[in-house]
Design a protein around this motif. Structure first.
Motif, PDB file in Angstrom:
ATOM      1  N   LYS A 183      -2.167   0.958  -4.654  1.00 44.61           N
ATOM      2  CA  LYS A 183      -1.865  -0.419  -4.282  1.00 44.61           C
ATOM      3  C   LYS A 183      -1.058  -1.018  -5.428  1.00 44.61           C
ATOM      4  O   LYS A 183      -1.348  -0.773  -6.600  1.00 44.61           O
ATOM      5  N   VAL A 238      -1.730   9.196  -8.092  1.00 39.03           N
ATOM      6  CA  VAL A 238      -0.374   8.846  -7.691  1.00 39.03           C
ATOM      7  C   VAL A 238       0.642   9.558  -8.591  1.00 39.03           C
ATOM      8  O   VAL A 238       0.516   9.543  -9.821  1.00 39.03           O
ATOM      9  N   HIS A 285      -4.753   6.363  -7.107  1.00 38.86           N
ATOM     10  CA  HIS A 285      -5.580   7.545  -6.949  1.00 38.86           C
ATOM     11  C   HIS A 285      -4.657   8.763  -6.911  1.00 38.86           C
ATOM     12  O   HIS A 285      -4.054   9.058  -5.881  1.00 38.86           O
ATOM     13  N   ASN A 343      -2.625  18.746  -3.981  1.00 39.56           N
ATOM     14  CA  ASN A 343      -2.660  17.623  -3.047  1.00 39.56           C
ATOM     15  C   ASN A 343      -1.481  17.617  -2.085  1.00 39.56           C
ATOM     16  O   ASN A 343      -1.363  16.733  -1.250  1.00 39.56           O
ATOM     17  N   VAL A 383       6.983   8.364  -3.396  1.00 37.64           N
ATOM     18  CA  VAL A 383       5.603   8.729  -3.748  1.00 37.64           C
ATOM     19  C   VAL A 383       5.369  10.138  -3.221  1.00 37.64           C
ATOM     20  O   VAL A 383       5.463  10.381  -2.023  1.00 37.64           O
ATOM     21  N   LEU A 388       0.856  -1.179   0.000  1.00 37.06           N
ATOM     22  CA  LEU A 388       0.000   0.000   0.000  1.00 37.06           C
ATOM     23  C   LEU A 388       0.896   1.234   0.000  1.00 37.06           C
ATOM     24  O   LEU A 388       1.835   1.342   0.792  1.00 37.06           O
ATOM     25  N   LEU A 389       0.586   2.175  -0.888  1.00 40.40           N
ATOM     26  CA  LEU A 389       1.422   3.361  -1.055  1.00 40.40           C
ATOM     27  C   LEU A 389       0.600   4.608  -0.800  1.00 40.40           C
ATOM     28  O   LEU A 389      -0.595   4.663  -1.110  1.00 40.40           O
ATOM     29  N   GLU A 390       1.273   5.630  -0.234  1.00 42.68           N
ATOM     30  CA  GLU A 390       0.644   6.931  -0.084  1.00 42.68           C
ATOM     31  C   GLU A 390       1.725   8.002  -0.126  1.00 42.68           C
ATOM     32  O   GLU A 390       2.920   7.710  -0.049  1.00 42.68           O
ATOM     33  N   ALA A 391       1.278   9.265  -0.283  1.00 42.35           N
ATOM     34  CA  ALA A 391       2.226  10.371  -0.406  1.00 42.35           C
ATOM     35  C   ALA A 391       3.189  10.389   0.773  1.00 42.35           C
ATOM     36  O   ALA A 391       2.783  10.247   1.927  1.00 42.35           O
ATOM     37  N   ASP A 408       5.667   8.189   1.094  1.00 46.66           N
ATOM     38  CA  ASP A 408       6.312   6.875   1.218  1.00 46.66           C
ATOM     39  C   ASP A 408       7.496   6.766   0.258  1.00 46.66           C
ATOM     40  O   ASP A 408       7.492   7.337  -0.829  1.00 46.66           O
ATOM     41  N   GLY A 412      -0.857  11.256  -3.825  1.00 55.73           N
ATOM     42  CA  GLY A 412      -1.849  10.214  -4.057  1.00 55.73           C
ATOM     43  C   GLY A 412      -1.664   8.979  -3.200  1.00 55.73           C
ATOM     44  O   GLY A 412      -0.785   8.891  -2.339  1.00 55.73           O
ATOM     45  N   THR A 413      -2.533   8.006  -3.443  1.00 49.65           N
ATOM     46  CA  THR A 413      -2.491   6.711  -2.774  1.00 49.65           C
ATOM     47  C   THR A 413      -2.644   5.625  -3.810  1.00 49.65           C
ATOM     48  O   THR A 413      -3.186   5.842  -4.903  1.00 49.65           O
TER      49      THR A 413
END
Length: 951
Positions: free
Chosen positions: A249, A204, A202, A423, A243, A185-188, A190, A246-247
């Motif tokens: 997978k 990303v 989303h 964002n 990253v 799982l990735l998000e801003a 990371d 965004g987020t």
């Protein structure tokens, strides 16, 4: 590097049986494949990705993950083996000087065993020589080990933890435990821990600078893309990248050395480490000195052997001559002097991992420098806004919201719209970290500008919440968000490339009123955008419109827009870089910018920092480099004084470095990303970034900039030049007294005197007891002011140049004449025939004591003489190097102890000297200093330039 296709999928992998989660394991260890994900994976629809990578939407089960880890290994790059400590210690004894001395010591032990009766002086000589070897090895090992341990204290870049789905549960795991097939799982914010294929995304966006060198954010999508190079696949994310928005997978494709990051690691490991100029010159010097010492000893043995002297005595005599010619203290002096340079550089934020690299910096003639973070601050900053034909300047640099917007009223709506259509998040200072941005740096710059105009982005977002978004797309070059206003209506806010956004506008905002966008107005906006771009700014246009629903289509959102204005931003240069570039120009050092960024961006930064001053620099892309053969590349590098290389790959950088070296340049390369590592290792001097650099880059480099600033490179080059000058000073100092040790022995041999004027043990006492400390003090001479005012010395210039050899012969000759005079004067004053002298004769003991003391005293004056090349030492100041005076006094004090202390008299076979003897020796020393001052005066009078200088 070739990328062979790899068989993935059930058809090729069934013989091991299905794992417990229903996926099919692989027969082929993924860590052994060429490094890029299989070409078919990016082109697969999302629903087929799990099957192709032997996974499922719930991720792997813990037992399956454990089994794959056993098969594929840990997700980490292997640490470069530095060998056992004992091996590195043993390596200190392989230096040619050490080998000569070890052999000499072994032969002396053998001679002692064969003597009848055995002479204790022979055993003392053997032990003394062996002690010198051990001392040199200990000092060299201690200095290198200390520098190495300091370098290893730097933190690695590869992230330590990541969020993974295992059996449907999200958990934080050490990144080293990731295996192919894991769902992450990735998000801003990371850092990506392995090469992965996105299956959900989303908004990303990632920063691939560590791999490509390009600092711009790159949008990622989950859908299939055409087959092509992995780095161009927009649905893949790679180890070592970040990253920034965004987020998402993603399913792990490759781990460890099988990743793109690992591919560059392997490329780096294959690149040979280049020897520094000093390494090559010291090795050549050692060969010549050892050859001369062996030849001279053999000739003297052949001359004295027929004279009736005992064989062992004759051999020991010849061995003493060899010892006199070998500068025993040189390895230790060189190591410690270089270590002093290392410590001085560390205080200037430059950590050097290899001692010999200190000097190599001083011979640097070309610096191939990265852009982002080295020349710039890596902090995008809005500096200009344009609304209704009026420019508004924005003060302040970086992400700290400190500064103001000139006449902020007319631009507040522009900045409010830009901030809402973002964002990114601005993070206040914590601990040692200052203000920073999570997400896209361009959006972060807009948030900072909004805060400078007294807007609160968080409050505006709360007052006008977002209900929909159309992420940035590199095709349409726009991003839009939809917000619900206080009255319930919906507003669309759009930002992006000026031309693309202007084409979707039909109105312009005039102080809150919507007016038609005429052709004249369009031309005015286009001219303003071009003018800002011509200044090297990255330009964004901002617009808005009312929409009928909270979820309008993309076409409805980004059409019929009302133009609000333009925002111009740039990554500001470091304030100290321009002076550093000017210093490089004065020093004759050429700077070549090598970057993965766009040519226009690169040229703008190069002009701001002074690398480019002409009207038409040579700007060459990686594609253009591919079209050049070896001759064409050499011609380009030789003819272009102002050269910018843009959009380049790791292979391009290595090729450029090799070509520059082929042209005779000493090349320093800077970089922070893994993509820079091969060039860093292949260069003469690899310079990595300590604060923002990757572990691969730091491992490949020999120098790490702790502050990431180009100015630290310039300072280090100046210190390196100073180290080289100081090395020459103590080489002249050390080798000149070797002449004073050798000439009396030769004179006594050919005069028929049966004994040596100075014994090997006395020579070792001079070399280690009286000479090492003054030599170290010379090696610690401060950097001279004019050190950066002359061009780099040629790559082929010898350490023992004509000028250096001339000074050695001049100063050594004066010392030799002085000690020969006092020796034979003392012998002749006794009235005894040569044949009557024995080792225990008081006159002989006084005479050899005079020789030893004469060398020590004259070396004190010699150390003062060699401090400057042409300037008078009295003008430079006798007291400006107090350590040198203290070291000289220590040497004379030690000599006095050898002359007067009975235990030392027994060891060295010396006798006490009278006050008149000391006065005579001091007079000879003063004569040497006066002669050298006269030589310098003649140089100044004639205006003769030193080597490497231009007039």
């Amino acid at each position: 590097m070739s990328r062979e296709p790899v068989r993935w999928g059930a058809a090729a992998l069934r013989e091991d049986g299905p794992p417990s989660n229903g996926a099919v394991p692989s027969n082929e260890p993924l860590r052994d494949r060429p490094g890029a994900p299989a070409r078919s994976v990016p082109s697969l629809p999302v629903r087929e990705v799990y099957a192709a990578l032997n996974s499922s939407p719930r991720g792997l089960t813990p037992p399956e993950a454990t089994a794959r880890q056993a098969r594929y290994g840990l997700n980490e790059l292997p640490r470069v083996s530095r060998g056992h400590v004992w091996r590195r210690l043993v390596a200190q004894f392989t230096d040619l000087f050490a080998v000569v001395l070890i052999v000499s010591s072994a032969i002396t032990f053998l001679a002692y065993a064969l003597e009848q009766p055995r002479d204790p002086a022979t055993l003392q000589l053997a032990l003394a020589i062996l002690g010198v070897v051990l001392l040199n090895a200990g000092i060299g090992f201690a200095q290198e080990y200390s520098a190495e341990r300091t370098a290893e204290s730097l933190q690695a870049m590869v992230p330590h933890t990541c969020r993974v789905l295992r059996s449907g549960d999200a958990r934080d795991l050490p990144a080293r435990e990731l295996v192919p097939g894991d769902v992450v799982l990735l998000e801003a914010g990371d850092a990506v821990s392995a090469d992965c294929r996105l299956v959900e995304a989303h908004e990303v966006a990632v920063n691939n600078a560590a791999l490509t060198g390009e600092s711009d954010a790159v949008a990622r999508v989950p859908g299939p893309v055409p087959t092509g190079p992995p780095l161009e696949a927009r649905n893949l994310v790679f180890m070592g990248t970040d990253v920034i928005a965004g987020t998402g997978k993603a399913v792990v494709c490759s781990t460890g050395t099988a990743t793109e990051f690992g591919r560059i690691f392997r490329l780096t490991a294959a690149a040979p480490r280049q020897k520094t100029p000093l390494q090559r010159q010291v090795a050549a010097m050692a060969r010549r000195v050892a050859g001369v010492a062996l030849a001279t000893g053999a000739v003297l043995f052949a001359v004295r052997a027929p004279g009736g002297q005992p064989f062992v005595d004759t051999f020991v005599f010849s061995l003493g001559v060899m010892v006199a010619l070998v500068p025993e203290g040189l390895p230790a002096t060189l190591s410690v002097s270089l270590a002093i340079g290392v410590r001085r550089m560390a205080r200037r934020h430059a950590l050097v991992k290899q001692l010999l690299a200190v000097e190599a910096l001083g011979s640097t003639s070309v610096v191939c420098t990265d852009k982002t973070g080295t020349l710039t601050q890596a902090e995008m900053t809005v500096v200009q806004l344009w609304v209704n034909g009026v420019p508004h300047s924005v003060a302040g640099v970086g992400y700290a919201p400190v500064g103001e917007v000139s006449d902020a009223g007319p631009v507040r709506e522009l900045l409010r719209t830009a901030a809402l259509c973002s964002n990114a998040r601005l993070v206040p200072p914590t601990g040692r970290d200052g203000w920073r941005v999570l997400g896209d740096t361009t959006e972060g710059a807009l948030l900072v500008a909004a805060m400078k105009a007294d807007l609160d982005p968080a409050a505006e977002e709360s007052r006008t919440p977002r209900v929909a978004e159309h992420p940035f797309d590199s095709v349409r070059k726009l991003m839009s968000t939809v917000h619900r206003d206080l009255d319930g209506s919906c507003l669309a806010y759009v930002k992006g490339a000026p031309l693309e956004l202007l084409a979707r506008c039909d109105a312009v905002d005039r102080e809150g009123a919507r007016e038609p966008l005429t052709d004249v107005c369009r031309a005015e906006i286009t001219a303003a955008a071009d003018g800002m771009a011509g200044q090297g700014l990255r330009v964004l246009a901002v617009a808005r419109r009312r929409v009928d629903s909270p979820h309008p289509t993309l076409g409805d959102t980004e059409s019929g827009l009302t133009f609000l204005g333009l925002a111009g931003m740039y990554d500001p240069p470091r304030p100290e870089v321009r002076d550093a570039v000017d210093a490089c120009r004065r020093a004759g050092i050429r700077i070549v910018m090598v970057t993965g960024d766009h040519p226009l961006t690169a040229e703008a930064v190069a002009r701001r920092v002074g690398i480019v001053r002409g009207r038409a620099p040579s700007v060459v892309t990686g594609t253009q480099l591919d079209a050049l053969d070896e001759g064409g590349l050499d011609a380009l590098l030789a003819s272009s004084t102002e050269l910018l290389l843009c959009r380049v790959s790791p292979e391009h950088k290595m090729r450029v470095v090799t070509a520059l070296q082929r042209l005779g340049e000493v090349v320093a390369v800077t970089g922070d990303g893994a993509n820079d590592a091969p060039a860093l290792k292949h260069a003469d001097i690899g310079v990595a970034m300590g604060a923002s650099g990757t572990d691969v880059a730091r491992e490949a480099a020999v120098m790490v900039l702790l502050d990431d600033s180009f100015a630290s490179i310039t300072t280090a080059v100046g210190l390196g030049r100073s180290v080289y000058r100081n090395i020459r000073k103590f080489l002249i100092y050390l080798f000149s007294h070797n002449i004073a040790e050798l000439v009396p022995i030769l004179a006594a041999t050919f005069a028929g005197f049966p004994l040596v004027p100075i014994t090997a043990v006395q020579i070792l006492a001079i070399d280690l007891g009286s000479d090492v400390l003054p030599a170290l003090a010379l090696g610690a001479e401060p950097m001279e002011r004019d050190v950066m005012d002359s061009p780099p010395r040629p790559r082929r210039e010898r350490l023992f140049s004509t000028a250096v050899m001339g000074r050695i012969l001049f100063l050594g000759g004066i010392q030799a004449l002085g000690v020969c005079a006092v020796f034979f004067w003392h012998i002749h004053a006794s009235g005894l025939p040569y044949a009557d002298f024995t080792k225990s004769d008081p006159v002989y003991r006084e005479a050899i004591t005079m020789v030893q003391a004469g060398i020590v005293v004259s070396q004190f004056f010699n150390s003062l003489a060699v401090r400057t090349d042409r300037q008078s030492v009295f003008r430079a100041g006798l007291l400006t190097n107090p350590w040198l005076l203290a070291a000289g006094c220590f040497g004379i004090g030690l000599m006095a102890a050898i002359s007067y202390a009975p235990p030392l008299q027994t060891i060295f076979n010396t006798a006490p000297l009278a006050a008149a003897d000391w006065a005579v020796l001091a007079a000879f020393g003063a004569l040497l200093l006066a002669a050298e001052e006269a030589r310098k005066w003649l140089l100044r009078r004639r205006g003769t330039p030193l080597e490497g200088e231009t007039r």
